[in-house]
Write an enzyme that holds these catalytic residues in place. Structure first.
Site, mmCIF file in Angstrom:
data_model
loop_
_atom_site.group_PDB
_atom_site.id
_atom_site.type_symbol
_atom_site.label_atom_id
_atom_site.label_comp_id
_atom_site.label_asym_id
_atom_site.label_seq_id
_atom_site.Cartn_x
_atom_site.Cartn_y
_atom_site.Cartn_z
ATOM 1 N N GLU A 1 -2.275 -4.887 16.321
ATOM 2 C CA GLU A 1 -1.019 -5.448 15.836
ATOM 3 C C GLU A 1 0.085 -5.194 16.839
ATOM 4 O O GLU A 1 1.259 -5.333 16.537
ATOM 5 C CB GLU A 1 -0.673 -4.918 14.443
ATOM 6 C CG GLU A 1 -0.635 -3.419 14.322
ATOM 7 C CD GLU A 1 -0.227 -3.007 12.908
ATOM 8 O OE1 GLU A 1 -1.132 -2.847 12.094
ATOM 9 O OE2 GLU A 1 0.975 -2.849 12.664
ATOM 10 N N CYS B 1 -4.448 -2.755 10.420
ATOM 11 C CA CYS B 1 -5.278 -1.717 11.045
ATOM 12 C C CYS B 1 -6.770 -2.019 11.027
ATOM 13 O O CYS B 1 -7.566 -1.174 11.414
ATOM 14 C CB CYS B 1 -5.035 -0.374 10.365
ATOM 15 S SG CYS B 1 -3.326 0.165 10.498
ATOM 16 N N ARG C 1 5.586 3.985 -1.525
ATOM 17 C CA ARG C 1 4.449 4.512 -2.291
ATOM 18 C C ARG C 1 3.475 3.424 -2.726
ATOM 19 O O ARG C 1 2.344 3.710 -3.108
ATOM 20 C CB ARG C 1 4.968 5.280 -3.517
ATOM 21 C CG ARG C 1 5.805 6.478 -3.106
ATOM 22 C CD ARG C 1 6.239 7.273 -4.298
ATOM 23 N NE ARG C 1 5.104 7.945 -4.925
ATOM 24 C CZ ARG C 1 5.243 8.829 -5.898
ATOM 25 N NH1 ARG C 1 6.436 9.119 -6.352
ATOM 26 N NH2 ARG C 1 4.197 9.403 -6.417
ATOM 27 N N THR D 1 1.956 1.590 -0.878
ATOM 28 C CA THR D 1 0.860 1.538 0.101
ATOM 29 C C THR D 1 -0.348 2.359 -0.350
ATOM 30 O O THR D 1 -1.412 2.265 0.259
ATOM 31 C CB THR D 1 1.311 2.057 1.492
ATOM 32 O OG1 THR D 1 1.815 3.380 1.323
ATOM 33 C CG2 THR D 1 2.387 1.187 2.095
ATOM 34 N N HIS E 1 -10.439 4.659 7.182
ATOM 35 C CA HIS E 1 -9.190 4.442 7.914
ATOM 36 C C HIS E 1 -8.217 5.581 7.615
ATOM 37 O O HIS E 1 -8.171 6.100 6.503
ATOM 38 C CB HIS E 1 -8.579 3.094 7.551
ATOM 39 C CG HIS E 1 -7.224 2.918 8.155
ATOM 40 N ND1 HIS E 1 -7.021 3.029 9.509
ATOM 41 C CD2 HIS E 1 -6.007 2.698 7.589
ATOM 42 C CE1 HIS E 1 -5.720 2.879 9.743
ATOM 43 N NE2 HIS E 1 -5.091 2.680 8.618
ATOM 44 N N LYS F 1 -4.120 12.674 4.928
ATOM 45 C CA LYS F 1 -4.510 12.970 3.546
ATOM 46 C C LYS F 1 -5.298 11.854 2.854
ATOM 47 O O LYS F 1 -6.240 12.130 2.113
ATOM 48 C CB LYS F 1 -3.253 13.274 2.730
ATOM 49 C CG LYS F 1 -2.714 14.647 3.024
ATOM 50 C CD LYS F 1 -1.693 15.022 1.999
ATOM 51 C CE LYS F 1 -1.536 16.535 1.895
ATOM 52 N NZ LYS F 1 -0.403 16.865 1.038
ATOM 53 N N ASN G 1 -1.961 8.046 13.545
ATOM 54 C CA ASN G 1 -2.634 6.812 13.134
ATOM 55 C C ASN G 1 -2.639 5.832 14.298
ATOM 56 O O ASN G 1 -1.592 5.316 14.673
ATOM 57 C CB ASN G 1 -1.905 6.208 11.929
ATOM 58 C CG ASN G 1 -2.514 4.894 11.470
ATOM 59 O OD1 ASN G 1 -3.578 4.496 11.947
ATOM 60 N ND2 ASN G 1 -1.844 4.228 10.548
ATOM 61 N N SER H 1 -3.609 -3.400 6.175
ATOM 62 C CA SER H 1 -2.607 -3.783 5.181
ATOM 63 C C SER H 1 -2.522 -5.289 5.069
ATOM 64 O O SER H 1 -2.764 -6.022 6.023
ATOM 65 C CB SER H 1 -1.242 -3.215 5.573
ATOM 66 O OG SER H 1 -1.254 -1.827 5.394
#
Lengths: 142, 349
Positions: free
Chosen positions: B82, B114, B201, B203, B236, B241, B268, B298
């Site tokens: 991207e 991603c 959030r 996501t 991914h 976390k 990332n 995404s």
């Protein structure tokens, strides 16, 4: 919008991306950047200059550190520029990257890496090519 | 059955790193809180002369160094990113030229946040299976953008991995692959904009977790496998976390994911993220090892893979190129000012 200068860069893509030099078909000497004739064999070499891909491995012969950079390189100062003797013989001038300035040494083994060299501002073409970094083998020994 | 899969692989990670507490201190945040919250300690940063094209070329050259494939036999290059250096002019043309694969070559650049790199693997897999090409080169690489001060600034990193897909001397067979795709606006970058935006959030549950878990479960149904059948699993890694939580939700253990879990130490790497994890697993994999991989992009979608390492991995000259661990180890820390300069946050002409 027309942007000039792309043709010159495009012609040099083989040497800038892949270190394609020339070998004289008469005496065997290797040249980088490529030349159309051999200065030793002169007319005997005409039409006998062959493409040769150089390994990209070499050794630093000497170097200097640039503190006042030309346009497009201001963001990278201070950075080392070295004369690198390639395994096949030719000496070329190139930037040394992925290495602290104080670690650059004469005799250091280096190999070529693919980097952005310059660009025509924010709208123009991006020109890629070779720079040199410390040899992978050396890193493994550290 | 004919084996199709990975024939060779290579990776590249820029050597500059910035610590999370360095970024946090600029924005008046508590670095320790953010490290704990995101599970990230530091991230890789590209220098001014590195971009998705240079990372892709270095990763592809590393893959070629490990095998004896003539680049002229590579019939397709697909690069997922991207952060392609040009909006119009394919990164694949630059890579094709730089590895000597031009001109008899199919090329296109991919974008699916991603997961565009795993989409490239699926395309190459299909083309090899159809007999249209002998070898395909699939790359996932990014120099991820993050607006100054945004939460993404702590994670958006740079790196990539390249995979040569073919059916001769396959080191890791792709047994099954499956994708799960919906329209979910969790993260995006509008045309012409420099930085992405995200739904905060949002996501999490409806985006990352829904796609990763559904895709993974459906693939295991197709493959007839269970989490415990795999030696390694890679998910991914938008932060340190999410992949750990996703693994737990699906029934994978921490031991299965730790070799491919790189986000805590490099951030990332977007299109490079799950693929660098796969490269890290292949660095240590032994014949017979089973690998599970699910990427996430995404927008949103996931690609899952069921992979088996073959005896041929012992014939691959893995030492001819640096391992992911060596790339991670070779680093130099920079401060936020240098970071701002390298990422073109400071504008000057």
């Amino acid at each position: 919008m027309t942007i000039g200068g792309v043709a010159r860069f495009w012609r040099e893509i083989p040497q800038r991306y892949n270190l394609i030099g020339k070998q004289c078909g008469s005496c065997g000497r290797i040249y980088f950047p490529p030349r159309e004739s051999c200065p030793y064999c002169r007319r005997k070499s005409i039409g006998k200059m062959r493409d040769i891909k150089l390994s990209g491995k070499g050794e630093i012969v000497t170097y200097t550190v640039i503190h006042v950079a030309p346009h497009n390189f201001e963001g990278q100062v201070p950075y080392p520029i070295a004369i690198v003797q390639l395994e096949e013989g030719p000496r070329i001038t190139a930037q040394i990257v992925d290495c602290k300035i104080e670690d650059v040494k004469i005799g250091m083994k280096v190999e070529y890496t693919f980097r952005r060299i310059q660009e025509d501002g924010y709208t123009g073409a991006i020109y890629y090519g070779y720079k040199f970094k410390p040899c992978q083998q050396k890193q493994n020994h550290q | 059955m004919e084996q199709i899969g990975i024939v060779s692989y290579g990776a590249d990670i820029p050597r500059y790193r910035i610590k999370v507490e360095e970024i946090a201190s600029v924005w008046g945040k508590n670095g320790e809180d953010i490290k704990r919250g995101l599970g990230i300690n530091e991230k890789s940063v590209p220098s001014l002369d590195q971009d998705t094209a240079t990372i892709s070329v270095e990763a592809a050259r590393a893959a070629l160094k490990r095998c004896n494939i003539d680049p002229k036999n590579i019939g397709a290059i697909y690069i997922g990113s991207e952060s392609h250096p040009y909006a119009v002019k394919p990164t694949g043309t630059i890579v094709g030229e730089a590895i000597g694969a031009t001109p008899n070559l199919m090329v296109a650049d991919y974008e699916f946040a991603c997961k565009a790199g795993t989409a490239a693997i699926q395309t190459c897999n299909g083309l090899v299976k159809a007999g249209m090409i002998e070898y395909g080169l699939a790359i996932g690489a990014d120099t991820a953008q993050a607006a100054p001060g945004d939460a993404l600034e702590y994670s958006a990193a740079a790196g990539g991995a390249a995979f040569i897909i073919g059916k001769k001397d396959v080191i890791a067979t792709i047994n099954h692959t499956y994708s799960y795709t919906t329209d979910t606006p969790d993260f995006w970058r509008r045309e012409g904009r420099k930085y992405p935006a995200h739904g905060g959030r949002f996501t999490g549950a409806p985006a990352y977790f829904k796609h990763i878990t559904n895709c993974s479960k459906n693939l295991m149904k197709i493959a007839g496998t269970k989490p415990e059948d795999y030696n390694y699993a890679i998910f991914h890694q938008p932060n340190g976390k999410f992949p750990v939580t996703a693994a737990k939700m699906l029934g994978f253990s921490y031991d299965q994911i730790k070799q491919g879990l790189l986000c805590p130490i490099i951030g990332n790497t977007y299109s490079g993220s799950s693929l660098l994890g796969l490269a890290s697993v292949l660095d240590v994999a032994k014949p017979g090892d089973k690998i599970f991989l699910t990427s996430y992009g995404s927008g949103a979608g996931s690609d899952s893979f069921d992979i088996t390492v073959t005896d041929k991995i012992n014939d691959l000259s893995r030492k001819n190129a640096p391992s992911v661990a060596q790339l991670i180890e070779n680093k130099e820390y920079i401060n936020y000012g240098t970071y701002a300069k390298f990422r073109d946050i400071l504008y000057w002409e």
